[in-house]
Motif scaffolding. Sequence first.
Motif, PDB file in Angstrom:
ATOM      1  N   HIS A 200       0.812  -1.216   0.000  1.00 33.41           N
ATOM      2  CA  HIS A 200       0.000   0.000   0.000  1.00 33.41           C
ATOM      3  C   HIS A 200       0.850   1.274   0.000  1.00 33.41           C
ATOM      4  CE1 HIS A 200      -3.702  -2.261   0.526  1.00 33.41           C
ATOM      5  NE2 HIS A 200      -3.101  -2.958   1.484  1.00 33.41           N
ATOM      6  N   THR A 201       1.853   1.279  -0.859  1.00 38.67           N
ATOM      7  CA  THR A 201       2.706   2.469  -0.952  1.00 38.67           C
ATOM      8  C   THR A 201       1.921   3.676  -1.472  1.00 38.67           C
ATOM      9  OG1 THR A 201       3.435   1.729  -3.153  1.00 38.67           O
ATOM     10  CG2 THR A 201       4.833   1.171  -1.261  1.00 38.67           C
ATOM     11  N   ASP A 202       0.867   3.412  -2.250  1.00 37.94           N
ATOM     12  CA  ASP A 202       0.038   4.514  -2.737  1.00 37.94           C
ATOM     13  C   ASP A 202      -0.668   5.212  -1.581  1.00 37.94           C
ATOM     14  OD1 ASP A 202      -1.425   2.191  -2.241  1.00 37.94           O
ATOM     15  OD2 ASP A 202      -2.967   2.687  -3.730  1.00 37.94           O
ATOM     16  N   ALA A 203      -1.146   4.436  -0.625  1.00 36.61           N
ATOM     17  CA  ALA A 203      -1.806   5.022   0.546  1.00 36.61           C
ATOM     18  C   ALA A 203      -0.800   5.797   1.392  1.00 36.61           C
ATOM     19  CB  ALA A 203      -2.467   3.926   1.385  1.00 36.61           C
ATOM     20  N   LEU A 204       0.405   5.271   1.543  1.00 38.94           N
ATOM     21  CA  LEU A 204       1.433   5.970   2.328  1.00 38.94           C
ATOM     22  C   LEU A 204       1.773   7.314   1.694  1.00 38.94           C
ATOM     23  CD1 LEU A 204       3.844   3.015   3.217  1.00 38.94           C
ATOM     24  CD2 LEU A 204       2.010   3.996   4.607  1.00 38.94           C
ATOM     25  N   ALA A 205       1.844   7.327   0.366  1.00 32.10           N
ATOM     26  CA  ALA A 205       2.122   8.584  -0.333  1.00 32.10           C
ATOM     27  C   ALA A 205       1.006   9.589  -0.091  1.00 32.10           C
ATOM     28  CB  ALA A 205       2.284   8.324  -1.829  1.00 32.10           C
ATOM     29  N   LEU A 206      -0.237   9.124  -0.089  1.00 38.75           N
ATOM     30  CA  LEU A 206      -1.368  10.009   0.187  1.00 38.75           C
ATOM     31  C   LEU A 206      -1.310  10.553   1.605  1.00 38.75           C
ATOM     32  CD1 LEU A 206      -4.259   8.010  -1.524  1.00 38.75           C
ATOM     33  CD2 LEU A 206      -3.466  10.296  -2.176  1.00 38.75           C
ATOM     34  N   LEU A 211      -2.195  14.542   3.555  1.00 35.40           N
ATOM     35  CA  LEU A 211      -2.601  14.792   4.935  1.00 35.40           C
ATOM     36  C   LEU A 211      -1.510  15.469   5.774  1.00 35.40           C
ATOM     37  CD1 LEU A 211      -4.557  11.501   5.722  1.00 35.40           C
ATOM     38  CD2 LEU A 211      -5.412  13.680   4.826  1.00 35.40           C
ATOM     39  N   CYS A 212      -0.247  15.291   5.366  1.00 35.90           N
ATOM     40  CA  CYS A 212       0.854  15.911   6.126  1.00 35.90           C
ATOM     41  C   CYS A 212       1.532  17.049   5.366  1.00 35.90           C
ATOM     42  CB  CYS A 212       1.895  14.858   6.505  1.00 35.90           C
ATOM     43  SG  CYS A 212       1.284  13.600   7.645  1.00 35.90           S
ATOM     44  N   GLY A 213       1.107  17.288   4.118  1.00 35.04           N
ATOM     45  CA  GLY A 213       1.669  18.403   3.355  1.00 35.04           C
ATOM     46  C   GLY A 213       3.113  18.242   2.939  1.00 35.04           C
ATOM     47  N   PHE A 242      -3.607  10.314  14.803  1.00 35.68           N
ATOM     48  CA  PHE A 242      -4.992   9.885  14.787  1.00 35.68           C
ATOM     49  C   PHE A 242      -5.820  10.874  15.602  1.00 35.68           C
ATOM     50  CE2 PHE A 242      -3.068   5.369  14.749  1.00 35.68           C
ATOM     51  CZ  PHE A 242      -2.910   5.416  13.370  1.00 35.68           C
ATOM     52  N   ASP A 243      -7.096  10.997  15.275  1.00 36.33           N
ATOM     53  CA  ASP A 243      -7.953  11.904  16.046  1.00 36.33           C
ATOM     54  C   ASP A 243      -8.182  11.391  17.463  1.00 36.33           C
ATOM     55  OD1 ASP A 243      -9.404   9.754  15.150  1.00 36.33           O
ATOM     56  OD2 ASP A 243     -10.997  10.913  14.204  1.00 36.33           O
ATOM     57  N   THR A 244      -8.243  10.070  17.620  1.00 35.36           N
ATOM     58  CA  THR A 244      -8.353   9.450  18.948  1.00 35.36           C
ATOM     59  C   THR A 244      -7.441   8.228  18.978  1.00 35.36           C
ATOM     60  OG1 THR A 244     -10.241   8.116  18.222  1.00 35.36           O
ATOM     61  CG2 THR A 244     -10.730  10.203  19.345  1.00 35.36           C
ATOM     62  N   PRO A 245      -6.853   7.896  20.131  1.00 35.94           N
ATOM     63  CA  PRO A 245      -5.968   6.727  20.220  1.00 35.94           C
ATOM     64  C   PRO A 245      -6.691   5.429  19.895  1.00 35.94           C
ATOM     65  CG  PRO A 245      -5.692   8.155  22.131  1.00 35.94           C
ATOM     66  CD  PRO A 245      -6.896   8.653  21.398  1.00 35.94           C
ATOM     67  N   LEU A 246      -5.973   4.515  19.258  1.00 39.95           N
ATOM     68  CA  LEU A 246      -6.536   3.208  18.937  1.00 39.95           C
ATOM     69  C   LEU A 246      -6.441   2.284  20.137  1.00 39.95           C
ATOM     70  CD1 LEU A 246      -4.991   2.617  15.396  1.00 39.95           C
ATOM     71  CD2 LEU A 246      -7.130   3.762  15.990  1.00 39.95           C
ATOM     72  N   LYS A 261      -9.136   7.099   2.405  1.00 39.46           N
ATOM     73  CA  LYS A 261     -10.317   7.676   1.767  1.00 39.46           C
ATOM     74  C   LYS A 261     -10.341   9.196   1.924  1.00 39.46           C
ATOM     75  CE  LYS A 261     -13.399   3.653   2.137  1.00 39.46           C
ATOM     76  NZ  LYS A 261     -14.643   3.132   2.774  1.00 39.46           N
ATOM     77  N   ALA A 262     -10.012   9.658   3.129  1.00 38.25           N
ATOM     78  CA  ALA A 262      -9.988  11.109   3.387  1.00 38.25           C
ATOM     79  C   ALA A 262      -8.929  11.792   2.530  1.00 38.25           C
ATOM     80  CB  ALA A 262      -9.720  11.358   4.867  1.00 38.25           C
ATOM     81  N   ALA A 263      -7.774  11.141   2.364  1.00 34.55           N
ATOM     82  CA  ALA A 263      -6.709  11.729   1.553  1.00 34.55           C
ATOM     83  C   ALA A 263      -7.095  11.773   0.086  1.00 34.55           C
ATOM     84  CB  ALA A 263      -5.419  10.929   1.744  1.00 34.55           C
ATOM     85  N   ARG A 264      -7.711  10.724  -0.401  1.00 34.99           N
ATOM     86  CA  ARG A 264      -8.128  10.698  -1.814  1.00 34.99           C
ATOM     87  C   ARG A 264      -9.172  11.776  -2.096  1.00 34.99           C
ATOM     88  NH1 ARG A 264      -7.712   4.924  -0.955  1.00 34.99           N
ATOM     89  NH2 ARG A 264      -5.913   4.116  -2.114  1.00 34.99           N
TER      90      ARG A 264
END
Length: 269
Positions: A200-206, A211-213, A242-246, A261-264
């Motif tokens: 999932h390198t595509d997701a990491l790039a997103l 999300l991190c600019g 994360f917005d809340t801890p897992l 999904k949010a990044a896309r």
Amino acid sequence: MAGREIAVRRTLVTEAGKEKALLQEVDDEVRRQARSLLRLARHAALGVLEVGTGHPLVSRVTPVAAMDGTPVVLASKLAAHKPAMQADGRCSLLVGEPGKGDPLAHPRMTVMAVAREIERGSPDHDEARRRHLARHPKAGLYVDFPDMSFFRLEVVRASLNGGFGKAYALSAADLVLAANLCAPLSGWEAGAAAHMNEDHTDALALYAQVLCGQPKANWRLTGLDPEGLDLAAGDRACRLWFDTPLTEPKALREKLVELAKAARAKAPA
């Protein structure tokens, strides 16, 4: 020295005889800044007590945070700071990258700690080695040399300078996650990181770019914990909170999908 509480000076007396606060209140935003400095540090200055003289000795090290946020450093027998930590574990770690302009205007933090050598061949050693190589892959050239050892720097307290007029005194609990918070993910983190880096390198790039600019690069997941993801590409590093801890492994997969999904949705067309 063990068990003694160290008083931190919190006020100064002005010329008019009035007290003025030196330290500001620690809140969640401050804790996040402090934890980010520790988790994202590519290098740091380690202060120890020289064997034989007790004189302060400072070395450059490449720390990597354990899942709970505790800094772990790799040291060679040839470096003076290794026997120093073995003889007297009291040490300090200075983290924080100076940027453009006045270096004193940039956030930095000194962590007071006690160094504990990690036994070679133990599960803790294997985990320290894995996380270190994920963050510093070139260390693969020497990490297994017989004179190399990992040291866990058990946090006592910390002093954060967030810039001019922004001074904070932090406790160990402000920096290090509780064991019961990390336990549910501890057996899953290595596999999850490997899966993301392989499939999932595509997701990491997103995550990094949207999300991190961060700029476009070959981003990899170097570590994850209940509070977020650590990503790196060469000399660059960023953290996605994360917005809340897992609290359970199932939530980790759901969170990674949600973030992708949010990044896309946010990415430019």
